[in-house]
Scaffold this active site. Sequence first.
Site, mmCIF file in Angstrom:
data_model
loop_
_atom_site.group_PDB
_atom_site.id
_atom_site.type_symbol
_atom_site.label_atom_id
_atom_site.label_comp_id
_atom_site.label_asym_id
_atom_site.label_seq_id
_atom_site.Cartn_x
_atom_site.Cartn_y
_atom_site.Cartn_z
ATOM 1 N N GLY A 50 0.815 -1.157 0.116
ATOM 2 C CA GLY A 50 -0.042 0.118 -0.041
ATOM 3 C C GLY A 50 0.992 1.272 0.018
ATOM 4 O O GLY A 50 0.675 2.133 -0.650
ATOM 5 N N HIS A 51 1.853 1.243 0.916
ATOM 6 C CA HIS A 51 2.733 2.381 0.964
ATOM 7 C C HIS A 51 3.587 2.620 -0.541
ATOM 8 O O HIS A 51 3.939 3.653 -0.827
ATOM 9 C CB HIS A 51 3.840 2.154 1.829
ATOM 10 C CG HIS A 51 3.437 2.352 3.324
ATOM 11 N ND1 HIS A 51 3.334 1.038 4.331
ATOM 12 C CD2 HIS A 51 2.556 3.194 4.103
ATOM 13 C CE1 HIS A 51 2.563 1.527 5.321
ATOM 14 N NE2 HIS A 51 2.395 2.617 5.409
ATOM 15 N N GLU B 270 -5.971 6.309 0.481
ATOM 16 C CA GLU B 270 -7.689 6.241 0.598
ATOM 17 C C GLU B 270 -8.011 5.405 1.676
ATOM 18 O O GLU B 270 -9.301 5.433 1.902
ATOM 19 C CB GLU B 270 -8.157 5.975 -0.590
ATOM 20 C CG GLU B 270 -7.727 7.304 -1.628
ATOM 21 C CD GLU B 270 -8.307 6.969 -3.098
ATOM 22 O OE1 GLU B 270 -8.963 6.034 -3.277
ATOM 23 O OE2 GLU B 270 -7.886 7.806 -3.828
ATOM 24 N N ASP C 153 -7.083 5.652 4.689
ATOM 25 C CA ASP C 153 -7.485 6.374 5.881
ATOM 26 C C ASP C 153 -8.231 7.751 5.477
ATOM 27 O O ASP C 153 -7.653 8.736 4.984
ATOM 28 C CB ASP C 153 -6.126 6.943 6.502
ATOM 29 C CG ASP C 153 -5.336 5.793 6.988
ATOM 30 O OD1 ASP C 153 -5.821 5.356 8.094
ATOM 31 O OD2 ASP C 153 -4.320 5.413 6.475
ATOM 32 N N LEU D 59 -4.656 -3.643 3.073
ATOM 33 C CA LEU D 59 -3.275 -3.583 3.546
ATOM 34 C C LEU D 59 -3.104 -2.669 4.977
ATOM 35 O O LEU D 59 -3.643 -1.464 4.396
ATOM 36 C CB LEU D 59 -2.196 -3.384 2.608
ATOM 37 C CG LEU D 59 -2.053 -4.713 1.439
ATOM 38 C CD1 LEU D 59 -0.711 -4.739 0.506
ATOM 39 C CD2 LEU D 59 -2.186 -6.001 1.966
ATOM 40 N N SER D 60 -2.461 -2.975 5.589
ATOM 41 C CA SER D 60 -2.353 -2.208 6.900
ATOM 42 C C SER D 60 -1.004 -2.772 7.743
ATOM 43 O O SER D 60 -1.113 -3.803 7.845
ATOM 44 C CB SER D 60 -3.810 -1.981 7.826
ATOM 45 O OG SER D 60 -3.242 -1.637 9.127
HETATM 46 O O1 PAF Z 1 -1.203 7.554 7.622
HETATM 47 C C1 PAF Z 1 -0.238 7.488 8.324
HETATM 48 O O2 PAF Z 1 0.637 6.803 8.394
HETATM 49 C C2 PAF Z 1 0.035 8.861 9.477
HETATM 50 O O3 PAF Z 1 -1.217 8.937 10.200
HETATM 51 C C3 PAF Z 1 0.838 10.035 8.670
HETATM 52 C C4 PAF Z 1 -0.139 10.494 7.701
HETATM 53 C C5 PAF Z 1 1.917 9.418 8.127
HETATM 54 C C6 PAF Z 1 0.913 11.165 9.734
HETATM 55 O O4 PAF Z 1 2.000 10.455 10.990
#
Ligand code: PAF
Length: 284
Positions: free
Chosen positions: A36-37, A150, A152, A186-187
């Site tokens: 996801g990242h 998206e 979050d 994914l998380s």
């Molecule tokens: O989504 C995240 O991983 C966090 O909330 C963020 C945006 C990096 C802020 O700490």
Amino acid sequence: MITVTTIECLRKQTGQARKNGQRIALVPTMGNLHAGHMSLVETARQHADFTVVSIFVNPLQFGPNEDLDSYPRTLADDQARLTAAGCALLFTPGEALMYPHGMENHCLVHVPDVSEGLCGGSRPGHFDGVATVVTKLLNMVQPDVAVFGEKDYQQLAVIRKMLADLNSPVKIVSAPIVRDSDGLALSSRNGYLDAAQRKKAPALHACLQQSVTRIQSGRRDYDILLQQAASELAAAGLHPDYLELREAGSLKPATADSTRLVILAAALLGNTRLIDNIEFAVQP
Ligand code: PAF
């Protein structure tokens, strides 16, 4: 890829990139990077020439009984993934750099309305912590573009409103949720699930998807539909924290006339809190 831990080193690198005429993108993360990242990094690379990723597990956005201490920290793996993905610069500030005088005395960025309810209701202060750290990271990196996921959904809405209200020139780009083959979003927190919990976890997405199908087939009795979905989630072994239907983007309450909706849920599996959402269209 270069890793920097100070604002001076960060600015030296971003200053050089700017001098070279490069557009800068920031992907703020808390590390423990997964696919996801990496899709955020990929999106950043499509919008800019010089991609900065930050990794900072921000204590200001964790409640006193939350998982700050156990949150996974996997810097070496993250560096390897980011290098392979063509990230130019990794910024890993420490707590002393972010909150040199402690968190209690630090100014807070509060984004009213959109940060209330949903995750903001269950995690008091969470979005003040997010808005504050994102403001700081944006000021440190001064990117042209910042990329958020998206999954979050409320966080994205909070950040969009914050930057609009504060007339920020930074362009926000969002990237779709990345899911496992069984639908689970994914998380980093999925790593907390044991094998039995992992088997149950896709029920969260399945339940949201089923509600979307019901609405798109014509159901408009939203309150009853959401109650039914929450019972189905509970029957699947998850404890719903919230399950709500809102207008997409604004997160205002959904009405029978709304044409773009988002269904959002948070649920507990043991001590692990999972969130998910689906944005969709309905015929008026
Ligand atoms: O989504 C995240 O991983 C966090 O909330 C963020 C945006 C990096 C802020 O700490």
